[in-house]
Design a protein around this motif. Structure first.
Motif, PDB file in Angstrom:
ATOM      1  N   PRO A 100      -0.427   6.548  -0.640  1.00 18.74           N
ATOM      2  CA  PRO A 100      -1.739   6.158  -1.175  1.00 18.74           C
ATOM      3  C   PRO A 100      -2.206   4.790  -0.673  1.00 18.74           C
ATOM      4  N   PHE A 101      -1.289   3.849  -0.509  1.00 16.79           N
ATOM      5  CA  PHE A 101      -1.646   2.515  -0.023  1.00 16.79           C
ATOM      6  C   PHE A 101      -2.272   2.624   1.368  1.00 16.79           C
ATOM      7  N   GLU A 102      -1.620   3.360   2.267  1.00 16.69           N
ATOM      8  CA  GLU A 102      -2.168   3.526   3.616  1.00 16.69           C
ATOM      9  C   GLU A 102      -3.546   4.168   3.573  1.00 16.69           C
ATOM     10  N   SER A 103      -3.691   5.204   2.765  1.00 13.78           N
ATOM     11  CA  SER A 103      -4.976   5.886   2.655  1.00 13.78           C
ATOM     12  C   SER A 103      -6.058   4.957   2.103  1.00 13.78           C
ATOM     13  N   ASN A 104      -5.709   4.151   1.104  1.00 14.74           N
ATOM     14  CA  ASN A 104      -6.685   3.247   0.503  1.00 14.74           C
ATOM     15  C   ASN A 104      -7.175   2.197   1.496  1.00 14.74           C
ATOM     16  N   ILE A 105      -6.274   1.688   2.350  1.00 10.71           N
ATOM     17  CA  ILE A 105      -6.700   0.721   3.358  1.00 10.71           C
ATOM     18  C   ILE A 105      -7.659   1.392   4.341  1.00 10.71           C
ATOM     19  N   ARG A 106      -7.287   2.583   4.788  1.00 16.41           N
ATOM     20  CA  ARG A 106      -8.094   3.287   5.790  1.00 16.41           C
ATOM     21  C   ARG A 106      -9.466   3.661   5.240  1.00 16.41           C
ATOM     22  N   THR A 107      -9.538   4.029   3.964  1.00 20.70           N
ATOM     23  CA  THR A 107     -10.809   4.450   3.359  1.00 20.70           C
ATOM     24  C   THR A 107     -11.507   3.326   2.598  1.00 20.70           C
ATOM     25  N   ARG A 108     -10.928   2.115   2.653  1.00 23.46           N
ATOM     26  CA  ARG A 108     -11.490   0.940   1.996  1.00 23.46           C
ATOM     27  C   ARG A 108     -11.640   1.161   0.492  1.00 23.46           C
ATOM     28  N   THR A 109     -10.593   1.696  -0.100  1.00 22.28           N
ATOM     29  CA  THR A 109     -10.598   2.028  -1.523  1.00 22.28           C
ATOM     30  C   THR A 109      -9.857   0.961  -2.315  1.00 22.28           C
ATOM     31  N   VAL A 110     -10.511   0.450  -3.354  1.00 24.81           N
ATOM     32  CA  VAL A 110      -9.910  -0.546  -4.233  1.00 24.81           C
ATOM     33  C   VAL A 110      -9.276   0.151  -5.426  1.00 24.81           C
ATOM     34  N   VAL A 111      -8.061  -0.256  -5.765  1.00 17.59           N
ATOM     35  CA  VAL A 111      -7.392   0.276  -6.948  1.00 17.59           C
ATOM     36  C   VAL A 111      -8.007  -0.351  -8.192  1.00 17.59           C
ATOM     37  N   THR A 112      -8.428   0.481  -9.121  1.00  9.72           N
ATOM     38  CA  THR A 112      -9.065   0.005 -10.346  1.00  9.72           C
ATOM     39  C   THR A 112      -8.125   0.209 -11.526  1.00  9.72           C
ATOM     40  N   ALA A 113      -7.879  -0.852 -12.261  1.00 13.54           N
ATOM     41  CA  ALA A 113      -6.980  -0.782 -13.408  1.00 13.54           C
ATOM     42  C   ALA A 113      -7.779  -0.769 -14.710  1.00 13.54           C
ATOM     43  N   LEU A 114      -7.365   0.039 -15.641  1.00  9.44           N
ATOM     44  CA  LEU A 114      -7.996   0.058 -16.956  1.00  9.44           C
ATOM     45  C   LEU A 114      -7.830  -1.301 -17.650  1.00  9.44           C
ATOM     46  N   PRO A 115      -8.817  -1.722 -18.439  1.00  9.58           N
ATOM     47  CA  PRO A 115      -8.713  -3.009 -19.143  1.00  9.58           C
ATOM     48  C   PRO A 115      -7.842  -2.921 -20.396  1.00  9.58           C
ATOM     49  N   ALA A 116      -6.592  -2.556 -20.189  1.00  5.52           N
ATOM     50  CA  ALA A 116      -5.623  -2.529 -21.285  1.00  5.52           C
ATOM     51  C   ALA A 116      -4.722  -3.742 -21.142  1.00  5.52           C
ATOM     52  N   LEU A 117      -4.388  -4.378 -22.257  1.00  9.00           N
ATOM     53  CA  LEU A 117      -3.570  -5.580 -22.205  1.00  9.00           C
ATOM     54  C   LEU A 117      -2.091  -5.233 -22.102  1.00  9.00           C
ATOM     55  N   ALA A 118      -1.396  -6.021 -21.293  1.00  7.06           N
ATOM     56  CA  ALA A 118       0.053  -5.897 -21.147  1.00  7.06           C
ATOM     57  C   ALA A 118       0.700  -7.170 -21.666  1.00  7.06           C
ATOM     58  N   PRO A 119       1.929  -7.094 -22.159  1.00  4.02           N
ATOM     59  CA  PRO A 119       2.629  -8.324 -22.557  1.00  4.02           C
ATOM     60  C   PRO A 119       2.754  -9.268 -21.363  1.00  4.02           C
ATOM     61  N   ALA A 120       2.819 -10.560 -21.653  1.00  2.00           N
ATOM     62  CA  ALA A 120       2.988 -11.543 -20.576  1.00  2.00           C
ATOM     63  C   ALA A 120       4.203 -11.185 -19.730  1.00  2.00           C
ATOM     64  N   ASN A 121       4.016 -11.201 -18.416  1.00  2.00           N
ATOM     65  CA  ASN A 121       5.062 -10.797 -17.485  1.00  2.00           C
ATOM     66  C   ASN A 121       5.516 -12.012 -16.681  1.00  2.00           C
ATOM     67  N   PRO A 122       6.783 -12.411 -16.808  1.00  2.00           N
ATOM     68  CA  PRO A 122       7.247 -13.586 -16.065  1.00  2.00           C
ATOM     69  C   PRO A 122       7.223 -13.403 -14.552  1.00  2.00           C
ATOM     70  N   GLN A 123       7.019 -12.164 -14.086  1.00  2.00           N
ATOM     71  CA  GLN A 123       6.962 -11.917 -12.650  1.00  2.00           C
ATOM     72  C   GLN A 123       5.565 -12.139 -12.068  1.00  2.00           C
ATOM     73  N   TRP A 124       4.551 -12.275 -12.916  1.00  2.00           N
ATOM     74  CA  TRP A 124       3.189 -12.436 -12.394  1.00  2.00           C
ATOM     75  C   TRP A 124       3.057 -13.634 -11.447  1.00  2.00           C
ATOM     76  N   PRO A 125       3.580 -14.813 -11.768  1.00  2.00           N
ATOM     77  CA  PRO A 125       3.433 -15.936 -10.827  1.00  2.00           C
ATOM     78  C   PRO A 125       4.088 -15.670  -9.476  1.00  2.00           C
ATOM     79  N   GLU A 126       5.245 -14.995  -9.471  1.00  2.00           N
ATOM     80  CA  GLU A 126       5.917 -14.696  -8.207  1.00  2.00           C
ATOM     81  C   GLU A 126       5.131 -13.671  -7.407  1.00  2.00           C
ATOM     82  N   GLN A 127       4.574 -12.685  -8.098  1.00  2.00           N
ATOM     83  CA  GLN A 127       3.739 -11.703  -7.418  1.00  2.00           C
ATOM     84  C   GLN A 127       2.502 -12.373  -6.824  1.00  2.00           C
TER      85      GLN A 127
END
Length: 404
Positions: A196-223
């Motif tokens: 899907p990643f390859e296809s999205n780049i080729r078709t210029r497709t942006v991944v859209t995430a639902l506005p649902a809240l997730a608990p704070a993730n300590p990996q976010w700064p590293e990502q």
């Protein structure tokens, strides 16, 4: 094409991963195989190695004795650096020849043993790292490859440690288990993320995430750090600065699982010039958004819509949604993005209040039947609070002496 960097410590099992990916359709470029090719008997590469390390590195038939070379090259840092300075340019040139022949819609996997050590992760859309405990790798190297234990430990010590690899990994593949235990995970990675990643780049497709809240993730700064590394490589000196902003940049704050990054540029013309390069790097442009909503005037001029212009790109990676905001230096949107983040980091009361507002907005969004409607409801529910927060944040800035 989608470019994947595959690495791991010696004896971790990279070849196992690349074999499965090859069966699934990936194009594999193996740096170890290329490294053997460029120092085959009769090549200029082998001649250079002999000049540096002596004829003792040759087998009886005149070919390279790789164990003899390893014993010399990994004996000390100077020798290891000398080996790398000879082989790496040759491998790089041959690698580019191969890459230029690969179809544009390919998933290209480059198996590079020293990817982390060479700081090459930013050159790839994703980095996959195969991880095995050091003692298990020693056991495998001695048992399966017939390597002396002292040589095995010397080779392992010369490479990055596990913590450095984990920090570089977009995908961490734990290969401590029995042979074959990783295969189902690799197949799922292929079908659910890489294709899907390859296809999205080729078709210029942006991944859209639902506005649902997730608990704070300590990996976010590293990502975010890894995303910023890729963006820095794309933008070069056209980016005045690149920052992790938004809720995921505030420790302990529940948030949508979307990384927000701000690229500060000198003008919107620069942002437009970067559009194609960002798309190729995995961040297609969201063309129907060209400005932030103006906030109430506070220091004069903020209500001018022209001063709130921006460009925005999203992520094509289905497993790592992101928003890439390109804003002009010193314009109010650029300044407020940084101020808002720092205000929430410093002010516990504001942080708690925003968390409540965020949850209420997410609850309203959950009642919507479409992703687009949910995002619109989420943004609209927060807008009145943001209008007030704009003044409050600038008041905090004046009190504390905050500056960019």
């Amino acid at each position: 094409m989608l470019r994947i960097g595959l690495t791991g410590g010696i004896g971790a099992g990279k070849s196992t991963v690349s074999k499965v990916l090859s069966e699934l359709g990936a194009v594999i470029v193996d740096a170890d195989l290329i490294a053997r090719e460029v120092v085959e008997r009769g090549t200029p590469g082998l001649a250079t190695l002999i000049d540096r390390f002596g004829e003792e590195i040759l087998a009886a038939d005149g070919a390279l004795d790789r164990q003899a070379l390893a014993a010399r090259a990994f004996a000390d840092d100077e020798s290891r650096l000398a080996l790398n300075s000879i082989v790496h340019p040759l491998v790089g040139a041959r690698t580019m020849e191969i890459i230029e022949s690969v179809p544009e819609d390919a998933v290209l996997v480059q198996d590079i043993p020293l990817l982390v050590e060479g700081g090459m992760g930013a050159a790839f859309h994703l980095v996959l790292i195969v991880c095995v405990e050091a003692e298990e790798r020693v056991r495998r190297l001695v048992g399966s490859r017939g390597m002396l234990e002292t040589d095995a430990r010397s080779r392992i010590a010369a490479q990055s440690d596990d913590d450095q690899r984990r920090a570089a990994a977009d995908v961490l593949l734990d290969n401590n288990g029995a042979p074959g235990s990783l295969e189902s995970e690799i197949r799922a990675l292929w079908s659910e993320r890489l294709v899907p990643f390859e296809s999205n780049i080729r078709t210029r497709t942006v991944v859209t995430a639902l506005p649902a809240l997730a608990p704070a993730n300590p990996q976010w700064p590293e990502q975010a750090r890894r995303l910023i590394g890729r963006l820095e490589l794309v933008c070069g000196d056209r980016a005045l600065r690149i920052d992790h902003i938004g809720s995921t940049a505030v420790d302990g704050l529940p948030a949508r699982d979307v990384i927000d990054i701000q690229i500060t540029v000198a003008g919107l013309g620069t942002a437009d010039d970067l559009a194609e390069s960002l798309t190729a790097a995995g961040f297609p442009q969201i063309e129907n958004i060209t400005a932030d909503d103006p906030k109430p005037a506070y220091q004069g001029g903020e209500t001018d819509p022209a001063l709130w212009g921006k460009r925005i790109h999203g992520a094509a990676d289905p497993a790592r949604p992101a928003n890439i905001h390109l804003r002009v230096a010193e314009w109010p949107g650029q300044r407020f993005a940084l101020l808002f983040r720092d205000w929430l980091r410093a002010d516990a009361e504001a942080r708690a209040e925003y968390s409540t507002i965020n949850k209420g907005a997410a609850d309203k969004a959950s009642a919507c039947s479409s992703v687009e409607g949910a995002i619109e409801a989420y943004v609209d529910a927060k807008a009145p609070w943001f209008d007030l927060a704009y003044r409050r944040a600038w008041h905090w800035a004046e009190q504390t002496g905050w500056s960019l």
